[in-house]
Design a protein around this motif. Sequence first.
Motif, PDB file in Angstrom:
ATOM      1  N   GLN A  37       0.850  -1.192   0.000  1.00 41.20           N
ATOM      2  CA  GLN A  37       0.000   0.000   0.000  1.00 41.20           C
ATOM      3  C   GLN A  37       0.879   1.232   0.000  1.00 41.20           C
ATOM      4  OE1 GLN A  37      -2.528   0.723   3.456  1.00 41.20           O
ATOM      5  NE2 GLN A  37      -4.005   1.834   2.184  1.00 41.20           N
ATOM      6  N   GLY A  42      -4.814   2.292  -3.183  1.00 36.85           N
ATOM      7  CA  GLY A  42      -5.321   1.115  -2.501  1.00 36.85           C
ATOM      8  C   GLY A  42      -4.233   0.054  -2.462  1.00 36.85           C
ATOM      9  N   LEU A  43      -4.557  -1.079  -1.890  1.00 32.72           N
ATOM     10  CA  LEU A  43      -3.589  -2.169  -1.834  1.00 32.72           C
ATOM     11  C   LEU A  43      -3.437  -2.796  -3.219  1.00 32.72           C
ATOM     12  CD1 LEU A  43      -4.655  -1.809   1.153  1.00 32.72           C
ATOM     13  CD2 LEU A  43      -4.101  -4.227   1.462  1.00 32.72           C
ATOM     14  N   VAL A  88       3.900   0.167   2.823  1.00 33.89           N
ATOM     15  CA  VAL A  88       3.352  -0.660   3.894  1.00 33.89           C
ATOM     16  C   VAL A  88       2.916  -1.972   3.256  1.00 33.89           C
ATOM     17  CG1 VAL A  88       1.606  -0.904   5.680  1.00 33.89           C
ATOM     18  CG2 VAL A  88       2.571   1.357   5.193  1.00 33.89           C
TER      19      VAL A  88
ATOM     20  N   PHE B  91     -12.167   1.484   1.433  1.00 26.44           N
ATOM     21  CA  PHE B  91     -11.722   0.967   0.154  1.00 26.44           C
ATOM     22  C   PHE B  91     -12.775   0.020  -0.420  1.00 26.44           C
ATOM     23  CE2 PHE B  91      -7.455   2.544   0.005  1.00 26.44           C
ATOM     24  CZ  PHE B  91      -7.075   2.683   1.319  1.00 26.44           C
ATOM     25  N   PHE B 106      -8.236  -3.239  -5.559  1.00 26.00           N
ATOM     26  CA  PHE B 106      -8.757  -2.164  -4.717  1.00 26.00           C
ATOM     27  C   PHE B 106      -8.862  -0.843  -5.476  1.00 26.00           C
ATOM     28  CE2 PHE B 106      -8.770  -3.744  -0.340  1.00 26.00           C
ATOM     29  CZ  PHE B 106      -8.005  -4.888  -0.440  1.00 26.00           C
ATOM     30  N   GLY B 107      -9.817  -0.007  -5.052  1.00 28.87           N
ATOM     31  CA  GLY B 107      -9.829   1.385  -5.455  1.00 28.87           C
ATOM     32  C   GLY B 107      -8.830   2.166  -4.616  1.00 28.87           C
ATOM     33  N   LYS B 108      -8.703   3.478  -4.892  1.00 24.60           N
ATOM     34  CA  LYS B 108      -7.714   4.299  -4.191  1.00 24.60           C
ATOM     35  C   LYS B 108      -8.201   4.764  -2.828  1.00 24.60           C
ATOM     36  CE  LYS B 108      -5.189   5.875  -8.224  1.00 24.60           C
ATOM     37  NZ  LYS B 108      -4.626   7.024  -8.971  1.00 24.60           N
TER      38      LYS B 108
END
Lengths: 115, 116
Positions: A37, A42-43, A88, B91, B106-108
Amino acid sequence: NAGVTQTPKFRVLKTGQSMTLLCAQDMNHEYMYWYRQDPGMGLRLIHYSVGEGTTAKGEVPDGYNVSRLKKQNFLLGLESAAPSQTSVYFCASRILPGTEIYEQYFGPGTRLTVT
Amino acid sequence: AQTVTQSQPEMSVQEAETVTLSCTYDTSESDYYLFWYKQPPSRQMILVIRQEAYKQQNATENRFSVNFQKVAKSFSLKISDSQLGDAAMYFCAYRSAKRGADGLTFGKGTHLIIQP
């Protein structure tokens, strides 16, 4: 149950150094994952494993290697750390697909800084 | 490849009010799962709610509910009676139902602020 644990929680590396992040889960989950991340993101999936002895590449695998020698452990290695790997890192696990319980359980994260 | 878009970097709501967080996704698949995760300052990723694409009924978990529009590829999260503890990054995430095509996309994220 400890769930998903990650070791270490924080680490600072110099460019070119190597290290291994350890993920352990005590839920007998088949699937395990490594994500990173970055700020404002996002991840993103680095690598994952669908069972002991198996690994597969995710979205951003370059510069990382993984191993799953035991079902409960999933190791993420950086052979030659670069500042771009400052991030992270999250580990997650999931029970065998086909069951009703298909959510991923996440570890607490490891903050890695490469100087 | 699938993509997830959260168009609201930050949202603010008064305590006890209702707020809706937006999420759209792009996929050519017909079977998949959608999730909302909460990430408080502790960094821990916490599952809030999930939706199977084959279910027409919108998922609900206490004060959290979703509006799933499969044709529009939209998956918004509604938080009712907002509480101070709801303040976090949220998220939206997608996972294919194909065996072997694993991992979440995932989105931001949307930063949710709760004003007392």
